[in-house]
Design an enzyme around this catalytic site. Structure first.
Site, short mmCIF file in Angstrom:
data_model
loop_
_atom_site.label_atom_id
_atom_site.label_comp_id
_atom_site.label_asym_id
_atom_site.label_seq_id
_atom_site.Cartn_x
_atom_site.Cartn_y
_atom_site.Cartn_z
N TYR A 150 44.90 37.89 23.07
CA TYR A 150 45.67 38.01 24.43
C TYR A 150 46.92 37.31 24.32
CZ TYR A 150 45.60 36.78 29.39
OH TYR A 150 46.06 36.82 30.49
N THR A 156 39.41 34.38 39.27
CA THR A 156 39.11 35.97 39.02
C THR A 156 38.22 36.31 38.46
OG1 THR A 156 40.80 36.29 37.43
CG2 THR A 156 41.74 35.89 39.67
N SER A 190 52.63 36.85 32.97
CA SER A 190 52.24 36.31 31.57
C SER A 190 51.11 35.56 31.79
CB SER A 190 53.60 35.51 31.04
OG SER A 190 53.23 35.18 29.57
N VAL A 249 43.09 30.83 37.12
CA VAL A 249 42.92 31.45 38.29
C VAL A 249 41.54 32.15 38.60
CG1 VAL A 249 43.95 32.95 40.25
CG2 VAL A 249 45.53 31.99 38.28
N LYS A 300 50.77 38.46 25.48
CA LYS A 300 51.53 37.94 26.37
C LYS A 300 52.88 37.45 25.94
CE LYS A 300 48.81 38.89 30.25
NZ LYS A 300 49.10 39.45 31.29
N ASN A 319 51.28 43.43 36.60
CA ASN A 319 50.34 42.41 36.52
C ASN A 319 49.08 43.04 35.86
OD1 ASN A 319 48.25 40.27 38.10
ND2 ASN A 319 47.55 42.34 38.62
N VAL A 351 52.89 47.71 42.20
CA VAL A 351 52.09 46.55 41.70
C VAL A 351 50.90 47.12 41.03
CG1 VAL A 351 50.45 44.54 42.33
CG2 VAL A 351 52.45 45.07 43.90
N1 LIG Z 1 42.89 34.55 36.02
C1 LIG Z 1 43.33 33.94 35.22
O1 LIG Z 1 43.07 32.61 34.84
C2 LIG Z 1 44.62 34.16 34.40
C3 LIG Z 1 45.12 33.41 33.49
C4 LIG Z 1 46.50 33.85 32.87
C5 LIG Z 1 47.02 35.02 33.23
N2 LIG Z 1 46.35 36.08 33.87
C6 LIG Z 1 46.97 37.24 33.94
O2 LIG Z 1 46.96 37.71 35.39
C7 LIG Z 1 46.91 39.34 35.57
C8 LIG Z 1 45.58 39.44 36.38
O3 LIG Z 1 44.62 39.12 36.11
P1 LIG Z 1 43.27 38.65 37.13
O4 LIG Z 1 42.81 37.34 36.72
O5 LIG Z 1 43.56 39.12 38.47
O6 LIG Z 1 42.18 39.33 36.35
P2 LIG Z 1 41.04 40.60 36.83
O7 LIG Z 1 40.49 40.12 38.07
O8 LIG Z 1 40.25 41.09 35.63
O9 LIG Z 1 42.14 41.66 37.51
C9 LIG Z 1 42.76 42.49 36.42
C10 LIG Z 1 43.38 43.73 37.15
O10 LIG Z 1 44.11 44.54 36.20
C11 LIG Z 1 43.65 45.92 36.43
N3 LIG Z 1 43.69 46.82 35.20
C12 LIG Z 1 42.91 46.19 33.84
N4 LIG Z 1 43.47 47.05 32.71
C13 LIG Z 1 43.99 48.20 33.52
C14 LIG Z 1 44.48 49.34 33.05
N5 LIG Z 1 44.54 49.79 31.82
N6 LIG Z 1 45.22 50.30 33.97
C15 LIG Z 1 45.22 49.66 35.40
N7 LIG Z 1 44.98 48.70 35.79
C16 LIG Z 1 44.31 47.73 34.89
C17 LIG Z 1 42.36 45.79 36.87
O11 LIG Z 1 41.88 46.99 37.78
P3 LIG Z 1 40.92 48.04 37.30
O12 LIG Z 1 39.88 47.43 36.39
O13 LIG Z 1 40.51 48.51 38.43
O14 LIG Z 1 41.62 48.96 36.50
C18 LIG Z 1 42.40 44.60 37.93
O15 LIG Z 1 42.97 45.01 39.22
C19 LIG Z 1 46.44 39.69 34.04
O16 LIG Z 1 47.70 40.25 33.52
C20 LIG Z 1 46.14 38.54 33.15
O17 LIG Z 1 46.34 38.55 31.81
C21 LIG Z 1 45.34 35.70 34.58
#
Ligand SMILES: NC(=O)c1ccc[n+]([C@@H]2O[C@H](COP(=O)([O-])OP(=O)(O)OC[C@H]3O[C@@H](n4cnc5c(N)ncnc54)[C@H](OP(=O)(O)O)[C@@H]3O)[C@@H](O)[C@H]2O)c1
Ligand SMILES: *[C@@H]1O[C@H](CO)[C@@H](O)[C@H](O)[C@H]1NC(C)=O
Length: 246
Positions: free
Chosen positions: A143, A176, A135, A174, A147, A84, A6
């Protein structure tokens, strides 16, 4: 035993996916993110026999190689990858496109996955494994382009590699850090309507709990999925995913 890699396991959706996977005692996880402390906490909570961690940047080719080597040396096989890890930056108009920032966005959100899968393929073929891509349905500036590339990559991978399965799923909006960043940091470069959609979801308490999409990703990764889903891009609430949502 099921072994799952993951990425982005330190917080948000990736952390929730990791917790769900590790609730099943027969599953082992290699958790990847740049921040080490949250990964160490996973090892403390679930034990080093079931959790391996790698603190690194997935956009670095050597990190990707280390991920695969560690998974094999610690657990002996790879059954699934949940890709992810992702970032939003740069959120700006096309007329302001900064190529350095766009390339960094693609290095993290797209090329890291092309590399991770290529390096893992021999092991995924052996295990008849799964690639689960996180995605997005959002139209947030550059962005969304990264995706969209991922969704088409799923089509290519599914047509070439008959022994593995791949799916790309958008998680909904979500609750986050990424949503906090939209509201507090990136909103100023979005259209007022686009930003309002996100702030309204927050104020109406309609942002999804990470556990909702995370359950789907974890089930797809650990249980596998029907051939009819192979290569597809779906939203988390698509009826085709209903049986994976509990
Ligand atoms: N939240 C939403 O509404 C939403 C909607 C559509 C899609 N998504 C997608 O869901 C996924 C998770 O997002 P989230 O909402 O959980 O965001 P988040 O809280 O910002 O988490 C992003 C995660 O990715 C890690 N990460 C980022 N850049 C990295 C890198 N270069 N190398 C290794 N790890 C990296 C971060 O950890 P570190 O900072 O510790 O590296 C963190 O664990 C993403 O792909 C995002 O595009 C989210
Ligand atoms: C593009 O972004 C990079 C990284 O943030 C920055 O160093 C550089 O100055 C920017 N270039 C322009 C032309 O704004």
């Amino acid at each position: 035993m099921t072994v799952v890699i993951v990425t982005g396991a330190s917080r948000g959706i990736g952390k929730a996916i990791t917790d769900i996977l590790l609730n099943d005692p027969s599953t082992k996880v290699l958790a990847v993110a740049r921040n080490e402390d949250p990964l160490t906490n996973l090892k403390i909570k679930y034990g080093e026999d079931r959790v391996a961690t790698l603190a690194g940047d997935v956009s670095q080719e050597n990190t990707v190689k280390e991920i695969i080597e560690l998974a094999i040396s610690r657990f002996g096989s790879i059954d699934a990858i949940v890709a992810n890890a992702g970032v939003l930056n740069p959120v700006d108009k096309v007329e302001n496109a900064n190529l350095t920032e766009w390339k960094e966005l693609f290095n993290i959100n797209f090329f890291s996955i092309v590399s991770l899968v290529a390096n893992a393929l021999p092991h995924l073929r052996n295990s008849k494994g799964r690639v689960v891509l996180v995605s997005s349905g959002a139209s947030t500036k550059g962005y969304v382009t990264s995706k969209a590339a991922l969704n088409h990559y799923a089509i290519q991978l599914s047509s070439e590699e008959k022994d593995i399965s791949v799916i790309s799923v958008a998680p909904g909006v979500v609750d986050t850090q990424m949503q906090i960043d939209i509201r507090e940091k990136f909103g100023k470069n979005m259209t007022p309507e686009a930003l309002k959609r996100f702030t309204d979801l927050k104020s109406n308490h309609e942002l999804l709990d990470p556990i909702v999409p995370a359950t789907i990703y974890a089930n797809l990764a650990s249980k596998g999925f029907d051939k009819e889903l192979n290569g597809k891009y779906l939203r988390y609430n698509d009826p085709l995913l209903e049986s994976y949502s509990v």
